[in-house]
Scaffold this motif. Structure first.
Motif, PDB file in Angstrom:
ATOM      1  N   LYS A  16       0.827  -1.213   0.000  1.00  0.00           N
ATOM      2  CA  LYS A  16       0.000   0.000   0.000  1.00  0.00           C
ATOM      3  C   LYS A  16       0.863   1.266   0.000  1.00  0.00           C
ATOM      4  N   VAL A  17       1.980   1.224   0.689  1.00  0.00           N
ATOM      5  CA  VAL A  17       2.891   2.369   0.674  1.00  0.00           C
ATOM      6  C   VAL A  17       3.465   2.556  -0.725  1.00  0.00           C
ATOM      7  N   LYS A  18       3.722   1.456  -1.414  1.00  0.00           N
ATOM      8  CA  LYS A  18       4.215   1.539  -2.795  1.00  0.00           C
ATOM      9  C   LYS A  18       3.178   2.217  -3.689  1.00  0.00           C
ATOM     10  N   HIS A  19       1.889   1.946  -3.447  1.00  0.00           N
ATOM     11  CA  HIS A  19       0.836   2.622  -4.200  1.00  0.00           C
ATOM     12  C   HIS A  19       0.881   4.137  -3.943  1.00  0.00           C
ATOM     13  N   GLY A  20       1.121   4.520  -2.694  1.00  0.00           N
ATOM     14  CA  GLY A  20       1.245   5.942  -2.367  1.00  0.00           C
ATOM     15  C   GLY A  20       2.426   6.581  -3.070  1.00  0.00           C
ATOM     16  N   ARG A  21       3.540   5.865  -3.115  1.00  0.00           N
ATOM     17  CA  ARG A  21       4.715   6.384  -3.825  1.00  0.00           C
ATOM     18  C   ARG A  21       4.449   6.497  -5.325  1.00  0.00           C
ATOM     19  N   SER A  22       3.721   5.526  -5.857  1.00  0.00           N
ATOM     20  CA  SER A  22       3.356   5.590  -7.277  1.00  0.00           C
ATOM     21  C   SER A  22       2.470   6.799  -7.551  1.00  0.00           C
ATOM     22  N   ALA A  23       1.611   7.127  -6.607  1.00  0.00           N
ATOM     23  CA  ALA A  23       0.762   8.310  -6.765  1.00  0.00           C
ATOM     24  C   ALA A  23       1.614   9.574  -6.826  1.00  0.00           C
ATOM     25  N   ILE A  24       2.669   9.633  -6.026  1.00  0.00           N
ATOM     26  CA  ILE A  24       3.564  10.798  -6.086  1.00  0.00           C
ATOM     27  C   ILE A  24       4.251  10.858  -7.440  1.00  0.00           C
ATOM     28  N   ILE A  25       4.667   9.713  -7.968  1.00  0.00           N
ATOM     29  CA  ILE A  25       5.306   9.695  -9.297  1.00  0.00           C
ATOM     30  C   ILE A  25       4.333  10.196 -10.354  1.00  0.00           C
ATOM     31  N   TRP A  26       3.082   9.718 -10.306  1.00  0.00           N
ATOM     32  CA  TRP A  26       2.081  10.188 -11.266  1.00  0.00           C
ATOM     33  C   TRP A  26       1.842  11.688 -11.100  1.00  0.00           C
ATOM     34  N   LEU A  27       1.849  12.170  -9.882  1.00  0.00           N
ATOM     35  CA  LEU A  27       1.686  13.601  -9.644  1.00  0.00           C
ATOM     36  C   LEU A  27       2.839  14.383 -10.259  1.00  0.00           C
ATOM     37  N   ILE A  28       4.047  13.871 -10.145  1.00  0.00           N
ATOM     38  CA  ILE A  28       5.217  14.520 -10.750  1.00  0.00           C
ATOM     39  C   ILE A  28       5.071  14.570 -12.265  1.00  0.00           C
ATOM     40  N   VAL A  29       4.713  13.434 -12.860  1.00  0.00           N
ATOM     41  CA  VAL A  29       4.589  13.361 -14.327  1.00  0.00           C
ATOM     42  C   VAL A  29       3.491  14.306 -14.815  1.00  0.00           C
ATOM     43  N   LEU A  30       2.339  14.251 -14.182  1.00  0.00           N
ATOM     44  CA  LEU A  30       1.221  15.111 -14.619  1.00  0.00           C
ATOM     45  C   LEU A  30       1.524  16.587 -14.399  1.00  0.00           C
ATOM     46  N   GLN A  31       2.187  16.901 -13.292  1.00  0.00           N
ATOM     47  CA  GLN A  31       2.550  18.298 -13.031  1.00  0.00           C
ATOM     48  C   GLN A  31       3.584  18.775 -14.046  1.00  0.00           C
ATOM     49  N   ALA A  32       4.515  17.906 -14.417  1.00  0.00           N
ATOM     50  CA  ALA A  32       5.533  18.288 -15.408  1.00  0.00           C
ATOM     51  C   ALA A  32       4.889  18.513 -16.778  1.00  0.00           C
ATOM     52  N   ILE A  33       3.973  17.634 -17.167  1.00  0.00           N
ATOM     53  CA  ILE A  33       3.296  17.805 -18.458  1.00  0.00           C
ATOM     54  C   ILE A  33       2.447  19.063 -18.448  1.00  0.00           C
ATOM     55  N   GLY A  34       1.659  19.239 -17.381  1.00  0.00           N
ATOM     56  CA  GLY A  34       0.825  20.446 -17.275  1.00  0.00           C
ATOM     57  C   GLY A  34       1.661  21.708 -17.222  1.00  0.00           C
ATOM     58  N   GLY A  35       2.775  21.646 -16.504  1.00  0.00           N
ATOM     59  CA  GLY A  35       3.665  22.799 -16.425  1.00  0.00           C
ATOM     60  C   GLY A  35       4.293  23.135 -17.758  1.00  0.00           C
ATOM     61  N   PHE A  36       4.674  22.106 -18.511  1.00  0.00           N
ATOM     62  CA  PHE A  36       5.255  22.336 -19.835  1.00  0.00           C
ATOM     63  C   PHE A  36       4.232  22.992 -20.767  1.00  0.00           C
ATOM     64  N   ILE A  37       3.004  22.507 -20.721  1.00  0.00           N
ATOM     65  CA  ILE A  37       1.944  23.102 -21.549  1.00  0.00           C
ATOM     66  C   ILE A  37       1.689  24.549 -21.130  1.00  0.00           C
TER      67      ILE A  37
END
Length: 159
Positions: free
Chosen positions: A38-59
């Motif tokens: 379950k902690v790994k799922h939380g860490r994966s959520a942070i990774i997805w947040l990083i990716v989505l924030q980077a894409i949104g920020g680039f746009i």
């Protein structure tokens, strides 16, 4: 904390092996495995947040024609999220709490700027929040489970 001998200096000696202890050890190992999952799922959520924030920020950077303020703000947010991911490798519970707070603050600030931004990306925000919240309880319980296993004389490495 039954059957645990504590010396005057606070050192806890391992318990003597018994059938009851073996069952307890198996239960604690299963519990630790579930908690780490379950902690790994939380860490994966942070990774997805990083990716989505980077894409949104680039746009956003492209939309604002590379204004320095937009570049700096988006870079700081993405680097902060990367830092929180690495912090979650050491201490997942506080990292998940800080990530949730940052996500709510960013959403509130974007809503002040543009009220329609709360609706944009609501699905991914809910998914990220869900997985962070799912990882909160196990992240706080891991230390107890690890210390219980160590009190049985089992060396545990959770990294």
């Amino acid at each position: 904390m039954e059957n645990l001998e504590i010396l005057d200096d606070g050192l806890m000696l391992p318990r003597k092996p018994s059938v009851k202890n073996e069952k307890e050890i198996r239960r604690l190992r299963r519990e630790l495995k579930e908690q780490l999952k379950k902690v790994k799922h939380g860490r994966s959520a942070i990774i997805w947040l990083i990716v989505l924030q980077a894409i949104g920020g680039f746009i956003q950077i492209l939309a604002y024609d590379f204004e320095i303020q937009v570049v700096v703000v988006n870079s700081v947010v993405v680097l902060g999220m990367i830092g929180l991911y690495f912090y979650s490798l050491h201490s997942p519970y506080p990292a998940f709490i800080i990530t949730l707070i940052c996500l709510f603050v960013l959403t509130a600030l974007l809503t002040i700027e543009n009220p329609m931004s709360i609706i944009k990306g609501i699905l991914w925000k809910l998914i990220v929040v869900y997985f962070l919240v799912v990882g909160l309880e196990p992240a706080s319980d891991i230390k107890y489970t690890v210390s219980s296993l160590r009190s049985h004389g089992i060396d545990v490495n959770i990294s």
